[in-house]
Design a protein around this motif. Structure first.
Motif, mmCIF file in Angstrom:
data_model
loop_
_atom_site.group_PDB
_atom_site.id
_atom_site.type_symbol
_atom_site.label_atom_id
_atom_site.label_comp_id
_atom_site.label_asym_id
_atom_site.label_seq_id
_atom_site.Cartn_x
_atom_site.Cartn_y
_atom_site.Cartn_z
ATOM 1 N N ALA A 43 0.874 -1.166 0.000
ATOM 2 C CA ALA A 43 0.000 0.000 0.000
ATOM 3 C C ALA A 43 0.908 1.211 0.000
ATOM 4 O O ALA A 43 1.884 1.262 0.745
ATOM 5 C CB ALA A 43 -0.887 -0.001 1.231
ATOM 6 N N MET A 44 0.619 2.161 -0.862
ATOM 7 C CA MET A 44 1.415 3.390 -0.910
ATOM 8 C C MET A 44 0.494 4.578 -1.045
ATOM 9 O O MET A 44 -0.591 4.475 -1.608
ATOM 10 C CB MET A 44 2.442 3.347 -2.039
ATOM 11 N N GLY A 45 0.926 5.675 -0.487
ATOM 12 C CA GLY A 45 0.110 6.873 -0.565
ATOM 13 C C GLY A 45 0.954 8.120 -0.430
ATOM 14 O O GLY A 45 2.107 8.071 0.001
ATOM 15 N N PHE A 46 0.361 9.224 -0.795
ATOM 16 C CA PHE A 46 1.053 10.501 -0.830
ATOM 17 C C PHE A 46 0.153 11.549 -0.187
ATOM 18 O O PHE A 46 -1.035 11.631 -0.506
ATOM 19 C CB PHE A 46 1.354 10.866 -2.290
ATOM 20 N N VAL A 47 0.707 12.342 0.709
ATOM 21 C CA VAL A 47 -0.042 13.370 1.425
ATOM 22 C C VAL A 47 0.523 14.732 1.050
ATOM 23 O O VAL A 47 1.740 14.930 1.090
ATOM 24 C CB VAL A 47 0.068 13.156 2.952
ATOM 25 N N THR A 48 -0.352 15.643 0.696
ATOM 26 C CA THR A 48 0.054 17.001 0.358
ATOM 27 C C THR A 48 -0.769 17.981 1.170
ATOM 28 O O THR A 48 -2.002 17.933 1.131
ATOM 29 C CB THR A 48 -0.188 17.293 -1.141
#
Length: 166
Positions: A43-48
């Motif tokens: 699982a991968m994710g990106f937070v901005t």
């Protein structure tokens, strides 16, 4: 966030990667995660942070650039350098990360806010699930006590008090 099935030879059960900043500029808050799950899945994710000032910056495109970093891309490739991983699902969500100074009132007659809906995410420590579960447990205890006392549809003042004392 995305769920990928990767080459079994690249799978590291239990491996966790957190990153901060790159590929965004130094004025933009954010980071990413990559968690190895069971069954050759990651699982991968990106937070901005939404306070970015560059009107041309795209959080989605920054996520795509992040996946090109050699340390991340490694998990999506085979030994020949070909991307062989398969994206199984993807999605997006908004998270509020304003901190304790911006928490809303968590109770009102007949209801309560718990977890991420109430703003309990600790963004610096990436501790959303723990806080969500704990506030849910504290709220459930307050509901249990209220129902046992014959109260319903009132304000569960014991819930925010228990959070402050825990």
């Amino acid at each position: 966030k995305e769920l990928w099935e990767i080459d079994p030879s690249r799978h590291e059960p239990g491996f966790v990667m957190h990153t901060a900043g790159w590929p965004m500029d130094e004025a933009t808050y954010g980071g990413a995660f990559l968690y190895h799950l069971e069954g050759n899945k990651v699982a991968m994710g990106f937070v901005t942070g939404l306070g970015y000032t560059n009107p041309y910056m795209s959080p989605f495109e920054e996520f795509q650039r992040w996946k090109l970093h050699p340390r991340v891309r490694y998990y999506l490739e085979n030994a020949k350098g070909e991307v062989t991983a398969k994206r199984l699902s993807y999605g997006a969500r908004a998270i509020n990360a304003s901190g304790l100074s911006a928490l809303p009132k968590t109770v009102f007659p007949g209801g309560a806010l718990v977890g991420c809906d109430a703003g309990f995410l600790n963004a610096a420590r990436i501790k959303g699930s723990h806080a969500a579960m704990k506030t849910g447990m504290l709220c459930a205890e307050a509901i249990f006590d209220a129902l046992n006392a014959g109260r319903q549809s009132d304000e569960l003042s014991a819930y925010p008090a228990s959070f402050e004392n825990s």
